[in-house]
Design an enzyme around this catalytic site. Structure first.
Site: not given
Length: 330
Positions: A33, A36, A83, A85, A127, A150, A153-154, A205, A273
């Site tokens: 890992d 991050t 990833a 994500s 997704e 995202y 890229s996956k 939210p 979004r």
């Protein structure tokens, strides 16, 4: 079997390592890992005493490092959870998603090819299929139509896995799951964000009208499915993993507030979004038919367990919030 689990300090990866070591007493796991923001050493802290487990910090896109690690460790298999994500972050900075999710996956694939890895599992997402209308389900034959950096890229990573199967004969499979929830999830995702905000009586939210629909899958059910694919999945095949638990985002939020004894006046609708997919839903018939997997948890059971876990692990949650904060939902 000695396996490399990438992204094993993250939410799903850390849960999978626990599952793997519990399910297979003879298993050996190396956790790679980069640590991050979403990679949390606290997620795997208790595993350090297990002689079957070891941790390595590093970047899957660092080709010399990855080649050296593969040559040194002699892995039998790779399960790639690593990833970037979060959709919101991909909108703000698409480049890091391409580097980690696409270039990083290719680096792992090349190392696997060169060192004769016997098995490779790419953990992907529903997704990549895009958005559904009011009816229908994603199957493994649904065309890829990603709508965010995202998910694009996956999808790119998935196609590289397919190419390494077809071109080089790599024994690899792809899993595509619906929305996961459960212990150790970083509080930028919907359920832990709602829990953490509500516990502090902060506004929760909700994007747009909150009517976006997701199929919810408990992380332990996901781990069981990934493990089955690792052990018994066919080369070149895709396996959809879904929980058969479709719910609107606004209903999830109301459920969490009700269970925590908090008022719905905490809900704040925020601008939607960009490119927000309206509905995801998975047809998991293939993995049930071919590998015998079915989800163990209903959402009603799983959400109670999840909220209880966060209530019992307040220090874990506070440590993350203190270091990083949170925000956004899927």
């Amino acid at each position: 079997m000695k396996i490399l689990v990438t992204g094993g300090a993250g939410f799903i990866g850390s849960n999978y390592i626990r599952y793997r070591l519990k399910k297979h007493p003879g298993a050996k796991v190396v956790n790679l890992d980069a640590l991050t923001y979403a990679g949390n050493p606290e997620n795997v802290q208790e595993l350090e005493a297990d002689q079957r487990y070891s941790f390595v910090q590093g970047d899957i896109a660092d080709s010399p490092f990855i080649m050296e690690l593969f040559a040194k460790e002699g892995f039998d298999a790779v399960v790639n959870f690593a990833a970037e994500s979060h959709v919101d972050r991909s909108i703000a900075d698409p480049g890091i998603f391409i580097r980690t999710n696409v270039a990083g996956t290719q680096t792992l694939l090349e190392a696997a090819r060169r060192t004769g890895i016997k098995r490779f599992v790419q953990v992907s997402t529903d997704e990549v299929y895009g958005s559904l209308g009011a009816q229908g389900l994603f199957t493994e034959e649904t065309p890829l139509a990603p709508n965010s950096p995202y998910s694009a890229s996956k999808a790119g990573a998935d196609l590289l896995v397919r190419a390494y199967c077809e071109t080089f004969g790599l024994n690899a499979s792809i899993t595509r799951c619906s929305n996961n929830y459960g212990p150790y999830q970083f509080p930028e995702k919907l359920i832990p964000l709602m829990i953490s905000n509500a516990l502090r009586d902060d506004p929760v939210p909700v994007y747009g009208d909150g009517l976006n629909i997701r199929d919810w899958l408990h992380v332990e059910d996901h781990c069981a499915a990934v493990d089955l694919v690792l052990e018994r999945g066919a080369a070149g095949e895709v396996y959809n993993i879904g929980g058969n638990n479709e719910h609107r985002n606004i209903d999830i939020v109301r459920t969490v507030l009700r269970m925590l004894g908090k008022p719905e006046t905490l809900i704040r609708h925020v601008p939607d979004r960009l490119g927000h997919d309206r509905r995801y839903a998975i047809d998991a018939a293939k993995i049930t038919r071919e590998l015998g997997w079915t989800p163990s948890y209903t959402f009603d059971e799983g959400i109670v367990m999840t909220i209880k876990w966060y209530l019992e692990h307040g220090e874990w949650l506070e440590n993350i919030l203190r270091r990083h904060g949170g925000g956004g939902n899927k």
